[in-house]
Scaffold this active site. Structure first.
Site, PDB file in Angstrom:
ATOM      1  N   ILE A 283       0.897  -1.167   0.000  1.00  0.00           N
ATOM      2  CA  ILE A 283       0.000   0.000   0.000  1.00  0.00           C
ATOM      3  C   ILE A 283       0.933   1.213   0.000  1.00  0.00           C
ATOM      4  CG2 ILE A 283      -0.188  -0.120   2.551  1.00  0.00           C
ATOM      5  CD1 ILE A 283      -2.877   1.270   2.397  1.00  0.00           C
ATOM      6  N   SER A 284       0.659   2.182  -0.868  1.00  0.00           N
ATOM      7  CA  SER A 284       1.511   3.377  -0.950  1.00  0.00           C
ATOM      8  C   SER A 284       1.397   4.183   0.343  1.00  0.00           C
ATOM      9  CB  SER A 284       1.073   4.244  -2.131  1.00  0.00           C
ATOM     10  OG  SER A 284       1.161   3.524  -3.331  1.00  0.00           O
ATOM     11  N   SER A 285       2.460   4.933   0.651  1.00  0.00           N
ATOM     12  CA  SER A 285       2.461   5.753   1.868  1.00  0.00           C
ATOM     13  C   SER A 285       1.413   6.865   1.747  1.00  0.00           C
ATOM     14  CB  SER A 285       3.839   6.373   2.068  1.00  0.00           C
ATOM     15  OG  SER A 285       4.034   7.414   1.116  1.00  0.00           O
TER      16      SER A 285
END
Ligand code: SAH
Length: 220
Positions: free
Chosen positions: A68-70
């Protein structure tokens, strides 16, 4: 909305607002994006064991070797795509856990999102249904082909890194539209493509870190 993890202090509204304040200090200025990210329960997009870390400014594993992207990355890409205007039709390549999809669903009329890993998409489909995210259409396919039958799009976002811009995606961008994605090989940067009557222009932005864009689909 699901009440899973709701008793955990680290996943409370207060934690989310702290994340929003941090995004502001990191340079995110679009109030619409900040408000949307302040309302979406990001901890429900990761495994329960990682829920307490969901609001930290890091990317986290989401199974099948994906991440999951930051929060900053999601905010920055959404801000670039939106350009302070409501979006019509948006195409997303790389649904993953669906967090970016849920953000897009609140800033666009309709989101078409493609994921190549079948079991990951199945889980995400259930999660987004539980969260009542309705203006989305998810597809299990290789995103490199885009979504021909609903093209062109006002915005295209790709959340996996590629050395080149997939040509079919460029074709599916509306005149006046924008595409945002990570570009590179060893070193990656956010890349924004703007399409005008005159053609395409490219802007290279901040350094980022994404998993690679791969071709073909994974069935199970
Ligand atoms: N934005 C998502 C996913 C980030 S990881 C999130 O924050 O959860 C990148 C995702 O892109 C992975 O789920 C990976 O399987 C997917 N992906 C990679 N290549 C793809 C392709 N050609 N078509 C569709 N999805 C792809």
């Amino acid at each position: 909305m699901s009440v899973r993890h709701s008793g955990i202090g680290m996943t409370s509204q207060r934690t989310r607002l702290r994340m929003v304040e941090r995004l502001r200090t990191q340079g995110i200025t679009d109030e619409v994006i900040l408000s949307v990210m302040g309302s979406i329960p990001r901890h429900l997009f990761v495994e329960e064991a990682l829920a307490s870390r969901a609001y930290e400014d890091v990317s986290l594993p989401i199974n099948y070797g994906q991440t999951i992207s930051s929060p900053w990355t999601v905010a920055r890409m959404s801000e670039l795509l939106r350009a302070n205007e409501p979006l019509g039709k948006v195409l997303e390549i790389g649904t993953g856990c669906g967090y970016q999809t849920a953000v897009l669903a609140q800033i666009a009329e309709k989101v078409y999102s493609i994921e190549r890993i079948g079991p990951l998409l199945t889980r995400t489909r259930i999660r987004l249904q539980e969260l009542h995210v309705r203006n989305i259409h998810l597809r299990h396919a290789d995103g490199l082909h885009g979504f021909t039958e609903t093209a062109p799009f006002d915005g295209i976002i790709m959340t996996a890194v590629s050395a080149h811009i997939p040509p079919l995606l460029l074709e599916q961008l509306k005149v006046g539209g924008r595409m945002v994605f990570p570009k590179g090989t060893l070193k990656q940067n956010l890349c924004m493509i703007q399409r005008s009557e005159a053609g395409y222009s490219e802007t290279i932005l901040e350094e980022v870190n994404f998993v690679p864009l791969l071709s073909g689909v994974v069935k199970k």
